[in-house]
Design an enzyme around this catalytic site. Structure first.
Site, PDB file in Angstrom:
ATOM      1  N   HIS B 137     -19.231  58.605  50.026  1.00 54.77           N
ATOM      2  CA  HIS B 137     -19.395  58.058  51.371  1.00 54.77           C
ATOM      3  C   HIS B 137     -20.401  56.913  51.241  1.00 54.77           C
ATOM      4  O   HIS B 137     -21.280  56.960  50.372  1.00 54.77           O
ATOM      5  CB  HIS B 137     -19.955  59.177  52.249  1.00 54.77           C
ATOM      6  CG  HIS B 137     -20.089  58.862  53.704  1.00 54.77           C
ATOM      7  ND1 HIS B 137     -21.102  58.094  54.207  1.00 54.77           N
ATOM      8  CD2 HIS B 137     -19.338  59.248  54.768  1.00 54.77           C
ATOM      9  CE1 HIS B 137     -20.972  58.013  55.522  1.00 54.77           C
ATOM     10  NE2 HIS B 137     -19.911  58.689  55.893  1.00 54.77           N
ATOM     11  N   ASP B 213     -24.701  65.286  47.504  1.00 53.22           N
ATOM     12  CA  ASP B 213     -24.452  65.022  48.922  1.00 53.22           C
ATOM     13  C   ASP B 213     -23.596  66.185  49.434  1.00 53.22           C
ATOM     14  O   ASP B 213     -22.410  66.276  49.117  1.00 53.22           O
ATOM     15  CB  ASP B 213     -23.729  63.683  49.069  1.00 53.22           C
ATOM     16  CG  ASP B 213     -23.316  63.395  50.515  1.00 53.22           C
ATOM     17  OD1 ASP B 213     -23.552  64.256  51.387  1.00 53.22           O
ATOM     18  OD2 ASP B 213     -22.752  62.314  50.755  1.00 53.22           O
ATOM     19  N   CYS B 379     -15.832  55.275  56.092  1.00 51.80           N
ATOM     20  CA  CYS B 379     -17.106  54.971  55.412  1.00 51.80           C
ATOM     21  C   CYS B 379     -16.982  55.191  53.909  1.00 51.80           C
ATOM     22  O   CYS B 379     -17.915  55.703  53.269  1.00 51.80           O
ATOM     23  CB  CYS B 379     -18.253  55.803  55.977  1.00 51.80           C
ATOM     24  SG  CYS B 379     -18.525  55.536  57.717  1.00 51.80           S
TER      25      CYS B 379
END
Lengths: 145, 423
Positions: B137, B213, B379
């Site tokens: 992302h 993440d 994104c």
């Protein structure tokens, strides 16, 4: 909102059978417009006649149905207009899709078929799609001033 | 191709026993919400908690010496402990590592915090490498891109084979020059889960740090930082039913100690003179200014809600929903799945293309029948370019969805196809 309010037959006709999506021979002005986040890419051309009026307006490129149908409707509308008139129409279109101009009679009278895109004013994410061709034309006119 | 769900599995997803707990879904029975990868809906328990905080314990935490402020402070401490247990951040004695939980505004801010502070710890400079994957992302891509530009380090991408990072790629790209490896646990576009344990092990083999993440994994699968073996984990509360504006960073205590502060100001100092300042202990060192105490209290409630139903049970239900979604999309010849075709490889999200129809048109037309999906680059522009797409549609499920949601999506897609193909 109902599907038919925007993606109606008349609108879809401009998407599937565009009248002005071609390379314009003898163009006097050309300009590119992009919506980077959508991937819409438009190459707009016009041929200005000796009388100072737009004789022909055409485009090539790709993008969503809203951006392409809008370009097709605009190309039709611009034939016979002076650059000053074209700029006024671009400004009016912008007022319509951003919800500032709501006078249906005025919109239909001046923008003709393109007035059907007024529903875009309820779809903020699609405003820049609808505006692309008009913004590109306005930029072209300003550049040539 | 996706294997069809069994009759028993279809019965499981036929109805959602959870929707009634989510006011927005309960109040809008015709709404088909298939965009939980962007943000989840929140259960009433979370909304009540947010309100209860302001009604019963509202005071500025940490500052006051009176009861209300102490309660606010305690609520933050409780939330830290709960989050630590939720992600398996336990010390050797089995106690939650409360001080290793740093609150941020969101996962993006947590990753920015790391990109601003970890390079100093590892003395990142020219000749060094930061390794990320091509499926990141933007939140786990741009911070590293900018850090590399500023320090002269090289940004190296792990690339894909059949939408996953092959083991050989870890060997090839993570090497003696690697100082930091930062990868997503689950892709927000492809829905695939990366073998983070193997990535962390490889990073440590070469002396690099490993950041994960967890924005798309923590809401959907039971995550245990000890078994992953990573050094840092970042995620957002709003994707797991908590409030917007709360992010979490967990880090190994000794690393958090070594890192400089990110933002400076109120609450994060021990003492200040006209010319100098001494930082507070971790985690306060990283939490400048008044924190969203109500938000952390509500995040605590979100975890309680998930635990009440059991992460394993919710994960299993979500896998069935993602499988059904995948299977249904594959029944339409005009749809191409952008990602693995095997249902079990999707955690929550399935990206797809409707032939010759721009994703924004698909999403706009679906919206007219109250079906919410994401359309665009999600994104993750470098990933889409790498895969050869400009934008796609993405439907994503959470446990509160049911079979009818996916059936309504399919009806909507047939309508989209019909409009563009004169039917």
């Amino acid at each position: 909102m109902d599907v038919s309010s925007l993606y109606n037959e008349q609108f879809m006709d401009h998407v599937t059978h565009p009248d002005y999506k071609y390379v314009l021979e003898g163009a006097t002005h050309e300009h590119d417009g992009v919506n980077p986040s959508c991937g819409d890419e438009l190459h707009l051309s016009i041929r200005l006649g000796d009388d100072g009026r737009i004789e022909e307006c055409a485009y090539t490129g790709h993008g969503c149905a809203v951006s392409m149908a809008s370009a097709d409707m605009m190309s039709d509308l611009m034939v016979g207009k002076t650059p000053a008139e074209a700029l006024e129409l671009c400004a009016l279109f912008k007022s319509m899709v951003t919800g500032a101009e709501k006078d249906d009679n005025k919109l239909e009278e001046e923008l003709d078929e393109a007035a059907m895109l007024k529903d875009v004013s309820h779809m903020p994410a699609r405003v820049k799609c609808a505006e692309l061709a008009w913004r590109t034309l306005a930029e072209m006119m300003h550049e040539s001033e | 191709m996706c294997a069809a769900l069994t009759a028993e599995q279809l019965i499981v997803i036929e109805r959602s026993p959870y929707k009634q707990d989510f006011p927005l879904l309960a109040n809008n029975p015709n709404l088909t919400f298939l965009d939980s990868a962007a943000t989840a809906q929140r259960p009433a328990d979370v909304l009540d908690a947010e309100r209860r905080f302001y009604e019963t314990m509202n005071a500025n935490p940490l500052r006051g010496l009176y009861r209300l402020s102490t309660e606010a402070t305690q609520s933050i401490a409780n939330a830290r402990a709960h989050i630590a247990r939720f992600i398996g951040a336990l010390d050797d004695a089995g106690n939650p590592e409360n001080d290793a939980i740093v609150f941020t505004r969101n996962a993006s801010e947590a990753l920015n915090l790391l990109a601003r502070t970890v390079p100093e710890v590892v003395r990142l400079g020219p000749g060094d490498e930061v390794v990320i994957s091509i499926m990141e992302h933007h939140s786990n891509l741009i911070p590293w891109q900018q850090v590399c530009a500023a320090t002269g380090a090289k940004l190296v991408y792990l690339r894909l084979e059949d939408f996953s990072i092959p083991a050989a790629e870890l060997e090839a790209k993570i090497g003696p020059h690697t100082k930091i490896v930062s990868v997503t646990h689950v892709s927000n576009v492809l829905g695939v889960q990366n073998n983070v344990a193997a990535i962390a092990a490889r990073a440590h083999e070469v002396g690099a740090l490993c950041i994960v993440d967890g924005a798309q994994s923590v809401p959907h699968i039971a995550v245990d930082v000890r078994s992953l073996g990573c050094d840092f984990l970042a995620f957002s509360a709003h994707k797991l039913g908590g409030p917007m504006g709360i992010g979490v960073l967990w880090g190994k205590p000794e690393l958090l100690e070594a890192m400089p502060p990110f933002l400076v100001g109120g609450e994060m100092i021990d003492s200040v003179t006209e010319t100098d300042a001494v930082w507070s202990q971790v985690p306060q060192k990283f939490e400048a200014g008044t924190q969203d105490a109500a938000g952390s209290f509500a995040t605590d409630a979100a975890l309680t809600y998930l635990e009440k139903h059991g992460m394993e049970a919710l994960e299993e239900r979500e896998r069935l929903l993602a499988s059904y979604l995948c299977e249904q999309l594959q029944t339409r010849e005009y749809i191409t799945i952008v990602g693995p075709s095997e249902p079990h490889r999707h955690v929550g999200a399935v990206a797809f293309d409707v032939r010759n129809i721009h994703p924004h048109d698909v999403a706009s037309i679906l919206d007219m029948s109250d079906v919410c999906i994401r359309a665009g680059h999600h994104c993750a522009q470098p990933l889409l370019s790498y895969l050869g797409w400009h934008s796609t549609c993405r439907a994503s499920v959470a446990f509160y969805n049911d079979k009818a949601d996916i059936d309504r999506l399919m009806e909507g897609l047939d309508t989209v196809w019909g409009i563009f193909n004169g039917r």
